[in-house]
Design an enzyme around this catalytic site. Sequence first.
Site, mmCIF file in Angstrom:
data_model
loop_
_atom_site.group_PDB
_atom_site.id
_atom_site.type_symbol
_atom_site.label_atom_id
_atom_site.label_comp_id
_atom_site.label_asym_id
_atom_site.label_seq_id
_atom_site.Cartn_x
_atom_site.Cartn_y
_atom_site.Cartn_z
ATOM 1 N N ASP A 157 -22.682 28.996 -34.452
ATOM 2 C CA ASP A 157 -23.151 27.711 -33.932
ATOM 3 C C ASP A 157 -22.563 27.420 -32.558
ATOM 4 O O ASP A 157 -23.268 26.957 -31.651
ATOM 5 C CB ASP A 157 -22.788 26.591 -34.912
ATOM 6 C CG ASP A 157 -23.520 26.715 -36.240
ATOM 7 O OD1 ASP A 157 -24.691 27.142 -36.226
ATOM 8 O OD2 ASP A 157 -22.936 26.391 -37.284
ATOM 9 N N ALA A 158 -21.274 27.690 -32.390
ATOM 10 C CA ALA A 158 -20.632 27.443 -31.090
ATOM 11 C C ALA A 158 -21.206 28.354 -30.015
ATOM 12 O O ALA A 158 -21.458 27.918 -28.882
ATOM 13 C CB ALA A 158 -19.124 27.637 -31.216
ATOM 14 N N GLU B 15 -20.494 24.804 -48.221
ATOM 15 C CA GLU B 15 -19.379 25.570 -47.664
ATOM 16 C C GLU B 15 -18.056 24.827 -47.814
ATOM 17 O O GLU B 15 -17.027 25.427 -48.142
ATOM 18 C CB GLU B 15 -19.620 25.846 -46.182
ATOM 19 C CG GLU B 15 -20.721 26.851 -45.906
ATOM 20 C CD GLU B 15 -21.082 26.919 -44.446
ATOM 21 O OE1 GLU B 15 -21.812 27.845 -44.072
ATOM 22 O OE2 GLU B 15 -20.654 26.041 -43.666
ATOM 23 N N SER C 290 -14.411 30.383 -77.538
ATOM 24 C CA SER C 290 -13.729 29.912 -78.748
ATOM 25 C C SER C 290 -13.915 28.411 -78.924
ATOM 26 O O SER C 290 -14.158 27.677 -77.952
ATOM 27 C CB SER C 290 -12.236 30.235 -78.668
ATOM 28 O OG SER C 290 -11.596 29.404 -77.711
ATOM 29 N N VAL D 181 -22.129 37.886 -38.014
ATOM 30 C CA VAL D 181 -22.097 37.600 -39.444
ATOM 31 C C VAL D 181 -23.419 37.947 -40.120
ATOM 32 O O VAL D 181 -23.484 38.803 -41.003
ATOM 33 C CB VAL D 181 -21.737 36.119 -39.687
ATOM 34 C CG1 VAL D 181 -21.736 35.795 -41.173
ATOM 35 C CG2 VAL D 181 -20.362 35.793 -39.085
ATOM 36 N N GLN D 182 -24.506 37.292 -39.703
ATOM 37 C CA GLN D 182 -25.813 37.553 -40.309
ATOM 38 C C GLN D 182 -26.579 38.688 -39.614
ATOM 39 O O GLN D 182 -27.424 39.343 -40.226
ATOM 40 C CB GLN D 182 -26.672 36.282 -40.277
ATOM 41 C CG GLN D 182 -26.364 35.281 -41.371
ATOM 42 C CD GLN D 182 -26.838 35.729 -42.744
ATOM 43 O OE1 GLN D 182 -27.785 36.494 -42.873
ATOM 44 N NE2 GLN D 182 -26.184 35.233 -43.774
ATOM 45 N N ASP E 84 -26.027 23.129 -46.734
ATOM 46 C CA ASP E 84 -25.179 24.254 -46.368
ATOM 47 C C ASP E 84 -23.764 23.805 -46.017
ATOM 48 O O ASP E 84 -22.782 24.368 -46.513
ATOM 49 C CB ASP E 84 -25.801 25.006 -45.181
ATOM 50 C CG ASP E 84 -25.066 26.306 -44.878
ATOM 51 O OD1 ASP E 84 -25.220 27.260 -45.649
ATOM 52 O OD2 ASP E 84 -24.337 26.353 -43.871
ATOM 53 N N HIS F 89 -29.741 28.921 -39.810
ATOM 54 C CA HIS F 89 -28.922 27.741 -40.069
ATOM 55 C C HIS F 89 -29.575 26.589 -39.309
ATOM 56 O O HIS F 89 -29.995 26.755 -38.168
ATOM 57 C CB HIS F 89 -27.501 27.998 -39.568
ATOM 58 C CG HIS F 89 -26.480 26.985 -39.978
ATOM 59 N ND1 HIS F 89 -26.637 26.152 -41.069
ATOM 60 C CD2 HIS F 89 -25.268 26.676 -39.451
ATOM 61 C CE1 HIS F 89 -25.572 25.399 -41.193
ATOM 62 N NE2 HIS F 89 -24.730 25.687 -40.222
#
Length: 344
Positions: free
Chosen positions: A96-97, A208, A266, A37-38, A204, A120
């Site tokens: 994380d896992a 999320e 408006s 991901v990162q 975080d 993280h």
Amino acid sequence: MNFGGVDEQVVTREEFSLEKAREVLKDETIAVIGYGVQGPGQSLNLRDNGFNVIIGQRKGKTWDKAVADGWIPGKTLFEIEEAAAKGTIIQYLLSDAAQIEVWSRLKPHLTAGKALYFSHGFGITYKERTGIIPPADVDVILVAPKGSGTSLRRMFLEGRGLNSSFAVFQNVTGKARERAIALGIGVGSGYLFETDFKREVYSDLTGERGTLMGAIQGLLLAQYEVLRENGHSPSEAFNETVEELTQSLMPLFAENGMDWMYANCSTTAQRGALDWMGPFHDAAKPVFEKLYKEVACGNEAQRSIDTNSKPDYREKLDAELKQLRDSEMWRSGASVRKLRPENN
């Protein structure tokens, strides 16, 4: 810098230049562990900015993706343990896992004076649950871009920066803070604001599950369902719920603020927004308070650890994501997106 009447210290690219970041890290080898991901966004930005970067990734589809992105096996792309051994800064960017799973194999390579970098605060904040307890003789730092790795890379290529938080958990070399800021500049941050590991993960996880993903999906779906139940077509319900929000309004209040949006719509919209803002706030705040308590006490972290460590996790996740993707609202969204002018 003043934020809503509160003074905060931030680090900008004018104050801490890319040239300074290169000087700080000139003798470092940055080992990015994980190309999911990162990992791609951060490593590619660092590479393009002139830093010495290598990748640690197990072989498979993700390894092949790294090769396609120009990382060379045996030169800048290695198995995880080999990359960790070579790196002086180890960017631990696995999920994380996966961080929990790989930790016992990574820890022996955290020798004195190295830096262990996170994006993280999960693994460190909940270390009694994750087992991620760093050696006492390494720096432990964090840079957390406030967006996805895809956004980080896209904004970098557009010449913009994605804001990031940074933190120091352990400073044994005396240069942990400087290392963190230099890396934050190197990965393409617009500016950096200081936090700590606990506050980063609390905000975080709340974000999320709240306005960034969980709450917004729940809110959008509730409005879409009410419109459909009252006879509105899928196209009308989706346009009034999602399309106008994302394509018209969000860019405007991202640029100018919600106060500007209220002042420039408006009078009918102004009156209704002001009147209904309170009831929505009052309905949602207890849910956010409950969410934050679950994050702070560790229950939310434990649920993630327990669920993500099950052997059938991926299969069940794919089924849940398919259900979301196949819902009428998001099938309608796919049709609406095809009709946007840029797609015709």
